[in-house]
Scaffold this motif. Sequence first.
Motif, PDB file in Angstrom:
ATOM      1  N   LEU A  21       1.212  -1.555  -0.107  1.00  0.00           N
ATOM      2  CA  LEU A  21      -0.231   0.275  -0.187  1.00  0.00           C
ATOM      3  C   LEU A  21       1.270   1.690   0.104  1.00  0.00           C
ATOM      4  O   LEU A  21       1.340   2.285  -0.540  1.00  0.00           O
ATOM      5  CB  LEU A  21      -0.855  -0.097   1.264  1.00  0.00           C
ATOM      6  N   ALA A  22       2.208   0.858   1.121  1.00  0.00           N
ATOM      7  CA  ALA A  22       2.447   2.294   0.687  1.00  0.00           C
ATOM      8  C   ALA A  22       3.402   2.708   0.035  1.00  0.00           C
ATOM      9  O   ALA A  22       3.919   4.201  -0.765  1.00  0.00           O
ATOM     10  CB  ALA A  22       4.318   2.334   1.836  1.00  0.00           C
ATOM     11  N   TRP A  83      -1.652   8.382   9.239  1.00  0.00           N
ATOM     12  CA  TRP A  83      -0.804   7.735   9.193  1.00  0.00           C
ATOM     13  C   TRP A  83       0.067   9.177   7.314  1.00  0.00           C
ATOM     14  O   TRP A  83       0.565   9.985   7.528  1.00  0.00           O
ATOM     15  CB  TRP A  83      -0.046   6.745   8.259  1.00  0.00           C
ATOM     16  N   VAL A  84      -1.041   9.006   5.930  1.00  0.00           N
ATOM     17  CA  VAL A  84      -0.347  10.414   5.408  1.00  0.00           C
ATOM     18  C   VAL A  84      -1.117  11.959   5.513  1.00  0.00           C
ATOM     19  O   VAL A  84      -0.234  12.230   4.904  1.00  0.00           O
ATOM     20  CB  VAL A  84      -1.713   9.856   4.009  1.00  0.00           C
ATOM     21  N   TRP A  88       1.957  13.534   4.655  1.00  0.00           N
ATOM     22  CA  TRP A  88       1.968  14.319   3.333  1.00  0.00           C
ATOM     23  C   TRP A  88       1.768  15.978   3.905  1.00  0.00           C
ATOM     24  O   TRP A  88       1.198  16.834   3.088  1.00  0.00           O
ATOM     25  CB  TRP A  88       0.849  14.137   2.655  1.00  0.00           C
ATOM     26  N   LYS A  89       0.815  16.105   5.703  1.00  0.00           N
ATOM     27  CA  LYS A  89       0.676  17.536   5.348  1.00  0.00           C
ATOM     28  C   LYS A  89      -0.786  17.780   4.357  1.00  0.00           C
ATOM     29  O   LYS A  89      -1.150  18.805   4.038  1.00  0.00           O
ATOM     30  CB  LYS A  89       1.204  18.553   5.612  1.00  0.00           C
ATOM     31  N   TRP A  90      -1.931  16.832   3.920  1.00  0.00           N
ATOM     32  CA  TRP A  90      -2.764  16.728   3.389  1.00  0.00           C
ATOM     33  C   TRP A  90      -3.603  17.155   4.865  1.00  0.00           C
ATOM     34  O   TRP A  90      -3.974  16.460   5.189  1.00  0.00           O
ATOM     35  CB  TRP A  90      -3.319  16.208   2.556  1.00  0.00           C
ATOM     36  N   GLY A  91      -5.646  17.176   3.993  1.00  0.00           N
ATOM     37  CA  GLY A  91      -6.589  17.344   4.744  1.00  0.00           C
ATOM     38  C   GLY A  91      -7.091  15.923   4.906  1.00  0.00           C
ATOM     39  O   GLY A  91      -6.341  15.255   4.829  1.00  0.00           O
ATOM     40  N   PHE A  92      -7.797  15.947   5.404  1.00  0.00           N
ATOM     41  CA  PHE A  92      -8.461  13.790   6.014  1.00  0.00           C
ATOM     42  C   PHE A  92      -8.757  13.679   5.244  1.00  0.00           C
ATOM     43  O   PHE A  92      -8.977  13.118   4.139  1.00  0.00           O
ATOM     44  CB  PHE A  92      -9.608  13.993   7.195  1.00  0.00           C
ATOM     45  N   SER A  95      -6.663  12.954   1.856  1.00  0.00           N
ATOM     46  CA  SER A  95      -5.324  11.328   2.762  1.00  0.00           C
ATOM     47  C   SER A  95      -6.336  11.046   2.339  1.00  0.00           C
ATOM     48  O   SER A  95      -5.907   9.584   2.229  1.00  0.00           O
ATOM     49  CB  SER A  95      -4.666  11.251   4.093  1.00  0.00           C
ATOM     50  N   PHE A  96      -8.161  10.857   2.308  1.00  0.00           N
ATOM     51  CA  PHE A  96      -8.300   9.132   2.607  1.00  0.00           C
ATOM     52  C   PHE A  96      -9.114   9.059   1.446  1.00  0.00           C
ATOM     53  O   PHE A  96      -8.457   7.538   0.753  1.00  0.00           O
ATOM     54  CB  PHE A  96      -9.745   9.242   3.158  1.00  0.00           C
TER      55      PHE A  96
END
Length: 437
Positions: A21-22, A83-84, A88-92, A95-96
């Motif tokens: 997945l990573a 974790w993402v 990555w400093k993204w929003g939820f 990231s989802f």
Amino acid sequence: MFSLSDLLVGFLDSLTGHLALAVYLLAVTDERAVWRRLKKLPLLFLSPLAAILLSFGLYMIPAMRMFQYYISSFGILVMCTLWVRWAWKWGFWQSFAAVCMAGIFQVADATLSMMLPIPFAAAAGLHLGISIAISLLLYRLRFGAWFCLLLDNNPAPWRMALLLFALEATMEMLLRLAFGVQPRFLTFYYLLVVAMVVLMAVMIVYLAQRIDTARKIQAQRDVIAQQQLYEQDLEMIRREVRTFRHDYKNLLAGLSQQAGEGELEGLRRTLSELDAGFDLRLGQKIQASTQIGNLRIPEVRSLLLSKLTAMREKGVECRLEAHYPVAAVDMDVWDFVRCLGILIDNAVEAALDTERPWVEIVLLAQDRRVFLRVSNPYANHIEPGCMWNDGWSTKGAGRGLGLSSYQRILEGYPNASPCTSWENGVFVQGLTVEGRR
């Protein structure tokens, strides 16, 4: 009752899935700074441990055994999303969506590798090998770039995230159904899985290309509209010159009379007023037209003309400096335009809260290097550590105009160096793009 070996095998199986997945996450996010993400990978190893404990705990409850796999899978998606978001400093929701997209490839990969009649170690190695091969193919096809474009230009990221979650759940059900497929139907089943994944990937690229096409068409329309505005300014300058020329003889006659009468002080005052009037009527317009003319990148010129018009309507004084031709920038021009737009929008929003709002934009180009600086007045206090958080704004939480997106764009360009300063009530955002050899 489960033995220690069962827990170990389950953990290794989950760990293999997380590693795959990573790998897919790096591909679907079009990650270029791979080593920076890999340094944060150890924290992800907590997820397979938590997942296997959750799975065995649910199995001990008879009523939950039917839902054990799906609950564990959903738990893994949530943990990987957190974790993402951290890495990555993204929003939820972004990231989802990224985790679900990577999960679709990972589950399809697992379906093709884990169902083969081979030892566990060989199946795990095949799983990781396929994930690396497909990820390299996705990089080559620029799938991640299209997917990120779709994420960044989606006004409602939660909708896309839920759609991808539904598709990922479908792949999970196909994986569970594989255990009941008769051997003679396995080839057809594998072809079905591959076809579904390919269709999902094509759908993502198609949607992203439609957004990209619409954006380019809108940009072309903006270029035409703003070019017309530019031509109107030039026509206004021409009319002012004609008027000035008409008055020129009368002005000279008055100056000659003052000179003849020896009124030197009055002559100086008249010349000073004449010079100031020229700057007011023509100088500023000619200077602004010259600065705009030095912007040789149509997308950048279009954006700046649009922003200048908007600032004029809002009563914001704009100072544009482009003393030398800016013909190219060594990054994707649309990414540069997005960065420029984010900085200007934030500067205008902050400037409007001051008594005398102004924004200064400086664009310089030298030896394939482009330097951008956007300045604006700002009287309140700024916490530098908070301004890069998703949704941060001087107006309050959830109203940020995209500084986190600005930072995320620049992560893909190691030759781009942002800088920020705040001193004496002036907030300055700078960006230097070096020319890559």
